[in-house]
Design a protein around this motif. Structure first.
Motif, PDB file in Angstrom:
ATOM      1  N   LEU A   1      -0.329   9.915   3.903  1.00 57.87           N
ATOM      2  CA  LEU A   1      -1.193   9.662   5.057  1.00 57.87           C
ATOM      3  C   LEU A   1      -2.648   9.998   4.730  1.00 57.87           C
ATOM      4  N   ALA A   2      -2.853  11.075   3.999  1.00 53.45           N
ATOM      5  CA  ALA A   2      -4.217  11.437   3.602  1.00 53.45           C
ATOM      6  C   ALA A   2      -4.810  10.351   2.701  1.00 53.45           C
ATOM      7  N   HIS A   3      -3.993   9.812   1.799  1.00 56.15           N
ATOM      8  CA  HIS A   3      -4.460   8.743   0.913  1.00 56.15           C
ATOM      9  C   HIS A   3      -4.867   7.512   1.720  1.00 56.15           C
TER      10      HIS A   3
ATOM     11  N   THR B   1     -11.025   0.487   1.552  1.00 57.19           N
ATOM     12  CA  THR B   1     -10.962   0.139   0.132  1.00 57.19           C
ATOM     13  C   THR B   1      -9.741  -0.739  -0.132  1.00 57.19           C
ATOM     14  N   PRO B   2      -9.718  -1.427  -1.298  1.00 57.29           N
ATOM     15  CA  PRO B   2      -8.549  -2.253  -1.645  1.00 57.29           C
ATOM     16  C   PRO B   2      -7.256  -1.472  -1.797  1.00 57.29           C
ATOM     17  N   GLU B   3      -7.361  -0.145  -1.938  1.00 54.99           N
ATOM     18  CA  GLU B   3      -6.134   0.642  -2.091  1.00 54.99           C
ATOM     19  C   GLU B   3      -5.284   0.605  -0.829  1.00 54.99           C
TER      20      GLU B   3
END
Length: 285
Positions: free
Chosen positions: A260-262, A269-271
């Motif tokens: 969740l933090a990520h 961003t594309p991530e």
């Protein structure tokens, strides 16, 4: 096998009784429950034939005893029944964690002069409990996990009962898989316990943040209903699960926190797309 006792006539116990009847079981099914009201409901539904007044006497008069109660109650009943049941009896359970139950089974049962214990766990249920929600089809298509014991040869009679019980589980529509107790608890922490505690956290958060908003029932659609369905699950059941699988659940929750933090850090961003692609891949598979 003609005499089965179901200890705990809630959702799972009542569903087992109904599923056995639907599968053609013609023997006696006796129910025992600390709350007589639940047992009476199961009796009225046809899940059991009679209500046992005394736990010990009910177990001794049966060939197979199914413990369909919360985990701490299961462990307590195992201690009580170990000294009064013999090799002509088989005990099994439906507990959601298996390490402590399997350890107790090895200590208390599965010797030539005592009953056998076959730890089991049907991967089926509902977010709410109670005999009135019992369903003869609850186990159809579900997996019923067992943490088998290599000592069956010490008690051939119990081994026969265990084989017959497995056949009835399949007759109820389930598929059986054998796992070691530690592996079982690790897996269910991810696929069962993590979803539950995630739904609980989300539902509790929504209650705190917008629970009193009059528009909530109109604005919240299918996504909200699906994500919070498990939020209705009873603490009385999940308390025991949390206490007996703490490390595995904590590890899964920590991994989710990191995920969740990520996502939070990559909302632009594309991530974020990569996370959606992984999630879509999991759902397709």
């Amino acid at each position: 096998m003609m005499r089965i006792a179901i200890f705990g006539t809630g959702l799972l116990g009542t569903s087992v009784g109904l599923a056995l009847r639907a599968a053609g079981f013609k023997g006696s099914i006796v129910g025992w429950n600390r709350s007589r009201g639940q047992a009476e409901t199961a009796l009225a539904m046809g899940a059991i034939d009679s209500i046992g007044a005394d736990a010990i006497a009910t177990a001794k008069a049966s060939q197979v005893v199914l413990l369909a109660v919360p985990i701490f109650a299961t462990l307590d009943l195992m201690e009580q029944l170990a000294l009064v049941l013999g090799p002509e009896h088989l005990l099994t359970d439906v507990g959601s964690t298996k390490a402590q139950i399997t350890e107790s089974a090895g200590r208390l049962f599965n010797t030539p002069d005592r009953a056998a214990f076959l730890p089991g766990h049907p991967m089926a249920g509902k977010e709410r409990g109670g005999a009135n929600l019992g369903d003869a089809n609850l186990f159809r298509g579900a997996v019923w996990l067992f943490t088998d014991n290599p000592l069956w040869e010490r008690s051939p009679q119990s081994a026969d009962l265990a084989k017959i019980w497995r056949e009835w589980v399949i007759g109820m529509g389930a598929r059986t898989i054998d796992l070691g107790p530690q592996r079982h608890d690790e897996l269910v922490a991810w696929v069962s316990h993590l979803p539950q505690f995630t739904a609980t956290a989300l539902s509790a958060l929504l209650e705190s943040e917008v629970g009193d908003a009059p528009e909530l029932k109109h604005v919240g659609g299918r996504a909200l209903r699906e994500m919070t369905r498990l939020g209705a699950s009873p603490w009385s059941v999940w308390r025991d699960i949390a206490h007996t699988n703490t490390d595995a659940i904590a590890a899964a929750l920590q991994a989710l926190e990191q995920s969740l933090a990520h996502i939070r850090e990559n909302l632009r961003t594309p991530e974020l797309r990569d996370e959606f692609e992984k999630a879509n891949r999991f759902r397709r598979e």
